[in-house]
Design a protein around this motif. Sequence first.
Motif, PDB file in Angstrom:
ATOM      1  N   LYS A  82      48.946 -73.574  -8.873  1.00  0.00           N
ATOM      2  CA  LYS A  82      48.981 -73.529 -10.235  1.00  0.00           C
ATOM      3  C   LYS A  82      50.209 -74.007 -10.693  1.00  0.00           C
ATOM      4  O   LYS A  82      51.133 -73.752 -10.146  1.00  0.00           O
ATOM      5  CB  LYS A  82      48.547 -71.912 -10.383  1.00  0.00           C
ATOM      6  N   LYS A 104      60.168 -57.766 -11.045  1.00  0.00           N
ATOM      7  CA  LYS A 104      59.128 -57.912 -10.296  1.00  0.00           C
ATOM      8  C   LYS A 104      59.085 -59.175  -9.312  1.00  0.00           C
ATOM      9  O   LYS A 104      58.969 -59.300  -8.123  1.00  0.00           O
ATOM     10  CB  LYS A 104      57.694 -57.885 -11.082  1.00  0.00           C
ATOM     11  N   TRP A 105      59.346 -60.668 -10.029  1.00  0.00           N
ATOM     12  CA  TRP A 105      59.271 -61.684  -9.559  1.00  0.00           C
ATOM     13  C   TRP A 105      60.564 -62.113  -8.654  1.00  0.00           C
ATOM     14  O   TRP A 105      60.441 -62.644  -7.472  1.00  0.00           O
ATOM     15  CB  TRP A 105      59.332 -62.892 -10.501  1.00  0.00           C
ATOM     16  N   LYS A 107      62.239 -59.716  -6.836  1.00  0.00           N
ATOM     17  CA  LYS A 107      61.696 -58.937  -5.600  1.00  0.00           C
ATOM     18  C   LYS A 107      60.764 -59.897  -4.773  1.00  0.00           C
ATOM     19  O   LYS A 107      60.815 -60.336  -3.454  1.00  0.00           O
ATOM     20  CB  LYS A 107      61.206 -57.656  -5.919  1.00  0.00           C
ATOM     21  N   ARG A 108      59.656 -60.521  -5.368  1.00  0.00           N
ATOM     22  CA  ARG A 108      58.548 -60.787  -4.756  1.00  0.00           C
ATOM     23  C   ARG A 108      58.897 -62.500  -4.129  1.00  0.00           C
ATOM     24  O   ARG A 108      58.754 -62.701  -2.948  1.00  0.00           O
ATOM     25  CB  ARG A 108      57.316 -61.178  -5.701  1.00  0.00           C
TER      26      ARG A 108
ATOM     27  N   THR B 250      48.046 -60.684 -16.353  1.00  0.00           N
ATOM     28  CA  THR B 250      49.200 -60.684 -16.101  1.00  0.00           C
ATOM     29  C   THR B 250      49.618 -60.531 -14.447  1.00  0.00           C
ATOM     30  O   THR B 250      50.309 -61.382 -13.764  1.00  0.00           O
ATOM     31  CB  THR B 250      50.072 -59.932 -16.705  1.00  0.00           C
ATOM     32  N   GLU B 251      48.983 -59.533 -14.060  1.00  0.00           N
ATOM     33  CA  GLU B 251      49.072 -58.959 -12.484  1.00  0.00           C
ATOM     34  C   GLU B 251      48.390 -60.262 -11.694  1.00  0.00           C
ATOM     35  O   GLU B 251      48.805 -60.435 -10.535  1.00  0.00           O
ATOM     36  CB  GLU B 251      48.515 -57.658 -12.228  1.00  0.00           C
ATOM     37  N   GLY B 253      47.158 -63.333 -12.846  1.00  0.00           N
ATOM     38  CA  GLY B 253      47.243 -64.682 -13.496  1.00  0.00           C
ATOM     39  C   GLY B 253      48.494 -65.640 -13.091  1.00  0.00           C
ATOM     40  O   GLY B 253      48.569 -66.741 -13.623  1.00  0.00           O
ATOM     41  N   ASP B 254      49.472 -65.176 -12.358  1.00  0.00           N
ATOM     42  CA  ASP B 254      50.647 -65.714 -12.162  1.00  0.00           C
ATOM     43  C   ASP B 254      50.587 -66.830 -11.087  1.00  0.00           C
ATOM     44  O   ASP B 254      51.031 -68.036 -11.161  1.00  0.00           O
ATOM     45  CB  ASP B 254      51.841 -64.797 -12.075  1.00  0.00           C
ATOM     46  N   ASP B 283      52.200 -60.268  -0.662  1.00  0.00           N
ATOM     47  CA  ASP B 283      52.408 -58.777  -0.937  1.00  0.00           C
ATOM     48  C   ASP B 283      52.333 -58.519  -2.204  1.00  0.00           C
ATOM     49  O   ASP B 283      53.326 -59.087  -3.104  1.00  0.00           O
ATOM     50  CB  ASP B 283      53.795 -58.161  -0.328  1.00  0.00           C
ATOM     51  N   LEU B 284      51.491 -57.802  -2.965  1.00  0.00           N
ATOM     52  CA  LEU B 284      51.062 -57.831  -4.435  1.00  0.00           C
ATOM     53  C   LEU B 284      52.162 -56.805  -4.971  1.00  0.00           C
ATOM     54  O   LEU B 284      52.397 -56.674  -6.037  1.00  0.00           O
ATOM     55  CB  LEU B 284      49.836 -57.375  -4.991  1.00  0.00           C
ATOM     56  N   ASP B 285      52.531 -55.693  -3.938  1.00  0.00           N
ATOM     57  CA  ASP B 285      53.197 -54.640  -4.240  1.00  0.00           C
ATOM     58  C   ASP B 285      52.793 -53.940  -5.805  1.00  0.00           C
ATOM     59  O   ASP B 285      53.971 -53.826  -6.453  1.00  0.00           O
ATOM     60  CB  ASP B 285      54.602 -55.462  -4.194  1.00  0.00           C
ATOM     61  N   LEU B 286      51.626 -53.521  -5.869  1.00  0.00           N
ATOM     62  CA  LEU B 286      51.325 -52.945  -7.297  1.00  0.00           C
ATOM     63  C   LEU B 286      51.466 -51.482  -7.231  1.00  0.00           C
ATOM     64  O   LEU B 286      51.409 -50.872  -6.320  1.00  0.00           O
ATOM     65  CB  LEU B 286      49.813 -53.235  -7.274  1.00  0.00           C
TER      66      LEU B 286
END
Lengths: 133, 376
Positions: A82, A104-105, A107-108, B250-251, B253-254, B283-286
């Motif tokens: 993507k 968030k990003w 960290k990820r 957003t969660e 679709g990145d 790890d989506l870490d939601l």
Amino acid sequence: MTDILRMLALCLLLGPMLAQAAALDDLLQQYAAEAQRPFSAEAGKRMWTQTHPSPKGGPDRSCSLCHGEDLSRVGKHARTGKKIDPLAPSVNPERLTDAKHMRKWLKRNCKWVLGRECTAQEKGDFLSYIRSQ
Amino acid sequence: MTDATHRPARNKIVVWDLPTRVFHWLLVSCFVLAWLTSEDNRFLHVHVFAGYLMLGLLVFRLAWGFAGPRYARFGDFVHGWDNVRDYLRSLLQGRPQPFVGHNPAGGWAIIGMLLMGFVVTLSGIVVLGMEEGHGPLRGWMSPASAGVFRELHETGAGLFLALVGLHLLGVVVGALAHRENLVLAMITGRKWVEDIDTGVRHHSLLGAALLGLASMAAADYFAGYWLHGEEQAYQPFEGRPLPQSDTWNTECGDCHLAYHPTLLPARSWNKLLEQQHDHFGEDLDLDPDTLAELRAFANRYAAESGIDEPAYKINRSIPRDQTPLRITDTPYWRHKHEDIDAAVWRNPKVAGKSDCAACHLDAEQGTFEDSDMRLP
């Protein structure tokens, strides 16, 4: 009268821009409290292309793997393909304006690339580098 | 006018008025276009246009069959069985009875074709509404009951084709038996026949209006091709908008397209969200709140909801005891994509099976319209 209107227009325009810059400054200030040295865009730039072996036996990992080395260009997600909008605020003013998104990003992506979370120092250096682009 | 000296009693008179001729050739075009576009979903919008235009033409022809000039009227060419038999017998004996307009056998072929035209176009509108969610009947019935109408549509089209075959045979036989060029007659409107006053006028204005109307409809329908930009390719069919969720977009679709919940059943989404810490190695870490919101959205509009064609068909294809974690593992997806050439998958513009947007213009919206698909 026109002066007042002009001032108003300026405020409307600058207001959000300042608020956005504020989000990044706030975040940097939080990181700075835990950091040992002042943040350096130079250090951020060096780490940007530094490679780390992949735990799963794919190509070596770096920030530039997805975002590229030229932050003003469109990137591409290494696993899904993507396209990722340019990170450089100079071409993409929406960048570095949302603290939650940045946290968030960072960290990820740090976990993905370095195999661990980044230190406050590293995060500050990264953000300083991206901001300068 | 040398022929006139050979056949002094005959003259070139007007038999087919202009509206009838315009109708005839537009109908031919629609028929051919509809057949050519019936197999490949990418041209569904062209197919649908041909159908709408055909229906419009048929309605006009129905009215013209009562209000039109002499030879266009049903009264002129619909004969009883006796006449048909007499005509066919005279044809077999090699001395066919002359008719200025349609002969009795041809007349019935025409009635049959008009009838099949109505059957095919009307059933087509029903199928379009049920299976694709488009057109005036969209949302009336679920895709589940579309089967009967699809049958009707396809059988009707087959019968229509058979009648066209008979009609063409008639034209050839007529040309030989009556020494007439019927094709030319349908173009110029004139036939060499006994010099009688048929009272047929050309009705040029109405004919031109018919042609103009059809052209305008085509221009309006296909305008998008000229107006579309480089960035956003033209999507012939805008799907019925699916429910969206900002959190979901957003969660999810990145990293890749935010696959719409309609593409997997609820049990699959629940399992995916449960395993969020090992999401295909990510790890989506939601956090719990976000997770709850995502779960609610996914369950509400999962494939079982059947709110559009892919949802309905994907859900139907998955055995009850299976919980696929990939859309690309569902039988329906596999079936729909098994014929794609290996070279397409190697194209650098296609990042992989799950890069839906590489081939589907409307992947972002999640509608996956048949005709919004473009192989790169």
